[in-house]
Motif scaffolding. Structure first.
Motif, PDB file in Angstrom:
ATOM      1  N   ILE A 214     -20.314 -20.503  23.599  1.00 52.78           N
ATOM      2  CA  ILE A 214     -20.586 -20.199  24.788  1.00 52.78           C
ATOM      3  C   ILE A 214     -21.089 -21.756  25.267  1.00 52.78           C
ATOM      4  O   ILE A 214     -21.901 -23.149  26.210  1.00 52.78           O
ATOM      5  CB  ILE A 214     -22.131 -19.352  25.514  1.00 52.78           C
ATOM      6  CG1 ILE A 214     -20.988 -18.435  25.915  1.00 52.78           C
ATOM      7  CG2 ILE A 214     -22.372 -20.322  26.817  1.00 52.78           C
ATOM      8  CD1 ILE A 214     -22.069 -17.176  26.402  1.00 52.78           C
ATOM      9  N   THR A 215     -22.138 -22.066  24.025  1.00 50.10           N
ATOM     10  CA  THR A 215     -23.275 -23.648  23.855  1.00 50.10           C
ATOM     11  C   THR A 215     -21.745 -24.690  23.720  1.00 50.10           C
ATOM     12  O   THR A 215     -22.240 -25.644  24.439  1.00 50.10           O
ATOM     13  CB  THR A 215     -24.002 -23.416  22.864  1.00 50.10           C
ATOM     14  OG1 THR A 215     -24.707 -22.433  22.284  1.00 50.10           O
ATOM     15  CG2 THR A 215     -24.677 -24.794  22.034  1.00 50.10           C
ATOM     16  N   GLY A 216     -21.024 -24.940  22.949  1.00 48.90           N
ATOM     17  CA  GLY A 216     -19.831 -25.322  22.920  1.00 48.90           C
ATOM     18  C   GLY A 216     -19.462 -25.939  24.101  1.00 48.90           C
ATOM     19  O   GLY A 216     -19.045 -27.035  24.965  1.00 48.90           O
ATOM     20  N   PHE A 217     -18.656 -24.627  25.038  1.00 49.29           N
ATOM     21  CA  PHE A 217     -18.363 -24.896  25.928  1.00 49.29           C
ATOM     22  C   PHE A 217     -18.969 -25.681  26.973  1.00 49.29           C
ATOM     23  O   PHE A 217     -19.057 -26.315  27.762  1.00 49.29           O
ATOM     24  CB  PHE A 217     -18.548 -23.912  26.845  1.00 49.29           C
ATOM     25  CG  PHE A 217     -17.805 -23.138  28.482  1.00 49.29           C
ATOM     26  CD1 PHE A 217     -16.360 -23.568  28.470  1.00 49.29           C
ATOM     27  CD2 PHE A 217     -18.601 -23.441  29.304  1.00 49.29           C
ATOM     28  CE1 PHE A 217     -15.737 -23.277  29.727  1.00 49.29           C
ATOM     29  CE2 PHE A 217     -17.898 -23.203  30.682  1.00 49.29           C
ATOM     30  CZ  PHE A 217     -16.244 -23.465  30.945  1.00 49.29           C
ATOM     31  N   TYR A 218     -20.484 -25.003  27.215  1.00 55.71           N
ATOM     32  CA  TYR A 218     -21.434 -26.174  27.998  1.00 55.71           C
ATOM     33  C   TYR A 218     -21.358 -27.352  27.838  1.00 55.71           C
ATOM     34  O   TYR A 218     -21.717 -28.314  28.792  1.00 55.71           O
ATOM     35  CB  TYR A 218     -22.891 -25.591  27.992  1.00 55.71           C
ATOM     36  CG  TYR A 218     -23.993 -25.810  28.542  1.00 55.71           C
ATOM     37  CD1 TYR A 218     -24.350 -25.356  29.837  1.00 55.71           C
ATOM     38  CD2 TYR A 218     -24.529 -26.328  28.986  1.00 55.71           C
ATOM     39  CE1 TYR A 218     -24.793 -25.767  31.209  1.00 55.71           C
ATOM     40  CE2 TYR A 218     -25.308 -27.338  29.770  1.00 55.71           C
ATOM     41  CZ  TYR A 218     -26.010 -26.493  30.806  1.00 55.71           C
ATOM     42  OH  TYR A 218     -26.537 -27.315  31.427  1.00 55.71           O
ATOM     43  N   PHE A 219     -21.240 -28.112  26.440  1.00 56.61           N
ATOM     44  CA  PHE A 219     -21.287 -29.216  26.171  1.00 56.61           C
ATOM     45  C   PHE A 219     -20.505 -29.999  26.932  1.00 56.61           C
ATOM     46  O   PHE A 219     -20.717 -31.050  26.790  1.00 56.61           O
ATOM     47  CB  PHE A 219     -21.509 -29.238  24.708  1.00 56.61           C
ATOM     48  CG  PHE A 219     -23.107 -29.640  24.145  1.00 56.61           C
ATOM     49  CD1 PHE A 219     -23.373 -30.574  23.828  1.00 56.61           C
ATOM     50  CD2 PHE A 219     -23.494 -27.929  24.340  1.00 56.61           C
ATOM     51  CE1 PHE A 219     -25.030 -30.651  23.139  1.00 56.61           C
ATOM     52  CE2 PHE A 219     -25.319 -28.526  23.756  1.00 56.61           C
ATOM     53  CZ  PHE A 219     -25.905 -29.568  23.379  1.00 56.61           C
ATOM     54  N   VAL A 220     -19.188 -28.964  27.427  1.00 54.44           N
ATOM     55  CA  VAL A 220     -17.792 -30.298  27.213  1.00 54.44           C
ATOM     56  C   VAL A 220     -17.607 -29.460  28.878  1.00 54.44           C
ATOM     57  O   VAL A 220     -18.054 -31.102  29.110  1.00 54.44           O
ATOM     58  CB  VAL A 220     -16.806 -29.101  26.851  1.00 54.44           C
ATOM     59  CG1 VAL A 220     -15.475 -30.424  27.499  1.00 54.44           C
ATOM     60  CG2 VAL A 220     -16.603 -29.341  25.417  1.00 54.44           C
TER      61      VAL A 220
END
Length: 695
Positions: A23-29
């Motif tokens: 979820i964190t990686g998705f939010y960053f992108v």
């Protein structure tokens, strides 16, 4: 012995760590945040590690280190997947020679499509998959496993169209193309594809098309052949999960095979190997869908733990399945089928036992109590996903899952055996005709019961899923708080969640919120105020997009629905909107009723303290306390306005400024540098005291 506040399940914590990283990686992108910010905050994850090291708890040190590693793996695996998907590896302006293997084939009311993998473009290997649109009937010359080749021009899928993750990104389908002639196909043997084809042929040769489509969906999990209205009836009844090959299907296959092996007194190790191989094989026939893979992993763990006499824990098995699936592809997390599958099983493990015990205490028979407990648990677990993903929850689902699903489970066993027999020996197909009779009765019941009238709609987005999780956790048997503290915690979480829904439902208290949404074919605009809600739909709007918009804005009821375009756009009007007050321009010759909808043909009218006026059949002007809003799905009108919301733009920028001197403009489709829903996702404005603001 004093009970712990919560029994720590290491696999569950590790799965949550991986999930949080994804979820964190998705939010960053999604937000285009620089990775330097992640590097800056990452050291904070080492704080628990330092604490456990200081107090000399080596087990917790190892466990925390593993959780941190999984979090980091989740972050960077998700970022890598998303960034790779955004790359444009093929020149989309020129035709190419494309070759590939068919891995999926769909036939629906719009035509035929195939998805090819292991593709080469101009003899150069290509990493992703390609969606190929075919003319009607063309797909007869290629099926799953075939090798196809053709010349075509491809189009790149965007990663975040209309502000949401592209559905195709989850399966790494990166390009689309259309082929209406000149395609060469070569037969290649596909074990799973051949078996699936034989089962399908056996069903369609012995049953009418509608029943065959439903039986095929039950056995294989493929719903593309089903009539859309029939599938909708199953969804409204809350029993559409019978078409997702999961624990119900895998468990029944295991039970049938296990029972046969037990009768034959097979060696327990050989029986375990045969059962695990069989359910993996069945999942392969069903295309290794996420729900089937989840069920296979959990079933395999259950078989192995029983074999070595290790205590089983449902939540740990579920967590292990989640870890494996997300390791394979982190974007599986965003597939609604995966979310529903995991939440349904998690709800059963966390809630059904407590509910079943309560029902048994009030003298409900054990089998009924257990069935009701499982149904309540699955419904409670999937509620936030259903509300956020589909915009509704079936009001009849709990009862139907108690009564209908056991009957359908028995039908599945009979149909499974009959379909396999008919596929192996066609003369036995007559068995299918009689085996399907009870299913036809169930279909008839679901089609005429009118479950769309008892849907729960209008809320479920924003902070609701998170707040609901606390309410659900407080009502489960996984927190050892005791009766008093447990009741207090449950009451507090319930009040907070209810208060949030009430505030979101009745906001704004003054003025109006103007929420704008769209899909590739049209758009919808919601005017939300304390005096009521009004929805405007263009002639090509998607019903799923409409319900999403209403759900996002907690619009439980509509005072009016306004259609822009002729009567044919009524096909996009969904009865689940719970509004019979439908307006259309008097520019058209009145037709009453049209598709069972009675229209109000009007020119000027008032709804919810707003003044509406049709300029023509495709343009609408809305006035709110001196603020003028124009909504257009045709040529832009010759009028000044504070906000222009348009489906098309047929003029260059300078000419548009002269024709429609709009202070703010929003387009449904992507139009170069213009502000548009396709690029930015849902957009909202607010009106208050004669002032238009965007938030």
């Amino acid at each position: 012995m004093k009970k712990r506040f919560v029994n720590i399940r290491i696999p569950v914590i590790l799965a949550l760590a991986l999930l949080s990283g994804i979820i964190t990686g998705f939010y960053f992108v999604y937000k285009n945040i620089e990775l330097i910010w992640l590097i800056c905050v990452a050291p904070t994850s080492l704080i628990p590690l330092i604490i456990f090291t200081a107090i000399k708890r080596p087990k917790f040190v190892i466990f925390t280190l593993l959780a941190v590693i999984l979090f980091i793996v989740g972050v960077f695996s998700c970022i890598s997947k998303l960034e790779n998907y955004k790359l444009n590896e093929i020149d989309t302006s020129n035709p190419h020679y494309v070759c590939g293997t068919v891995v999926e084939k769909n036939i629906n009311s719009y035509g035929e499509t195939i998805i090819i993998d292991n593709a080469t473009v101009d003899n150069t290997p290509f990493a992703g998959k390609i969606l190929v649109k075919l003319k009607v009937g063309y797909g007869e010359f290629c099926d799953i496993g075939y090798r196809v080749e053709f010349f075509t021009t491809v189009t790149k899928f965007e990663l975040f169209p209309y502000g949401e993750l592209n559905y195709y990104a989850q399966n790494d389908v990166r390009y689309s193309c259309a082929v209406y002639g000149g395609m060469k196909s070569q037969y290649r043997f596909s074990l799973f594809g051949s078996i699936r084809k034989e089962i399908r042929n056996a069903l369609y040769e012995n049953l009418d098309d509608d029943t065959a489509a439903i039986c095929y969906a039950m056995l294989i999990g493929e719903t593309n052949d089903m009539d859309e209205r029939a599938l909708e009836n199953f969804r409204f009844g809350g029993v559409a999960h019978i078409f997702a090959v999961s624990g119900l299907h895998i468990g029944l296959v295991y039970a049938i095979l296990g029972g046969i092996l037990k009768k034959l007194r097979a060696n327990k190790y050989a029986a375990a190997l045969i059962c695990i191989s069989a359910i993996i094989f069945y999942a392969g026939i069903c295309g290794f869908t996420l729900s089937s893979v989840r069920a296979v992993i959990m079933c395999a763990i259950s078989i192995l733990t029983r074999l070595i006499h290790v205590k089983r824990d449902g939540l740990n098995m579920l967590a292990a399945a989640v870890l494996v699936i997300l390791f394979i592809n982190p974007l599986n997390l965003f597939a609604i089928g995966f979310q529903l599958s995991v939440c349904a099983v998690g709800g059963i493990f966390m809630f059904s036992s407590k509910c079943g015990n309560f029902l048994r205490k009030i003298k409900i028979p054990k089998k009924i109590a257990d069935g009701a407990g499982a149904s309540l648990g699955a419904t409670a677990g999937t509620l936030p996903v259903m509300m956020a993903g589909f915009g509704y929850l079936s009001g009849a689902g709990i009862l139907l899952n108690i009564i209908v699903v056991p009957v359908i489970s028995l039908m599945f066993e009979i149909m499974f055996v009959a379909a396999i027999a008919a596929a192996l020996m066609p003369p036995l197909g007559i068995i299918l005709t009689y085996a399907a009779l009870p299913l036809q009765a169930v279909i008839s019941f679901l089609a005429t019961a009118g479950f769309e009238n008892v849907l729960i709609t209008g809320f479920g987005s924003g902070l609701f899923p998170l707040l609901y999780c606390f309410v659900f956790l407080a009502s489960s048997d996984k927190l050892n708080l005791g009766a008093i503290y447990g009741s207090i915690f449950f009451a507090i979480t319930l009040v907070v969640a209810t208060g949030y829904v009430l505030i979101a439902t009745f906001t704004p208290l003054t003025g109006h919120k103007i929420a704008i949404s769209a899909n590739a074919y049209g758009g919808c605009v919601l005017f939300k105020g304390s005096s009521g809600n009004v929805l405007v739909i263009t002639d090509s709007a998607s019903t799923s997009r409409i319900t999403d918009l209403l759900n996002d804005n907690y619009s439980l009821n509509l005072d009016g629905v306004i259609l822009l375009g002729d009567e044919n756009c009524a096909v996009n009007y969904d009865r689940a909107l719970n509004c019979d007050n439908v307006y259309i321009s008097d520019f058209y010759v009145p037709v009453q009723p049209y598709r069972d909808i009675k229209f109000n043909y009007a020119h000027k009218f008032q709804l919810s303290d707003l003044n509406f006026e049709f300029t023509d059949g495709y343009n609408l002007t809305v006035t709110d306390n001196g603020i003028k809003i124009c909504i257009s799905c045709g040529d832009i009108p010759y009028t000044d306005c504070d906000l222009l919301i348009s489906e098309n733009i047929n003029y260059d920028f300078e000419m548009r400024r002269e024709i429609c001197n709009a202070k703010n403009t929003v387009y449904f489709s992507k139009k170069g540098l213009y502000y548009n829903i396709a690029e930015y996702g849902k957009i909202s404005f607010f009106t208050e005291n004669g002032i238009l603001k965007q938030r």
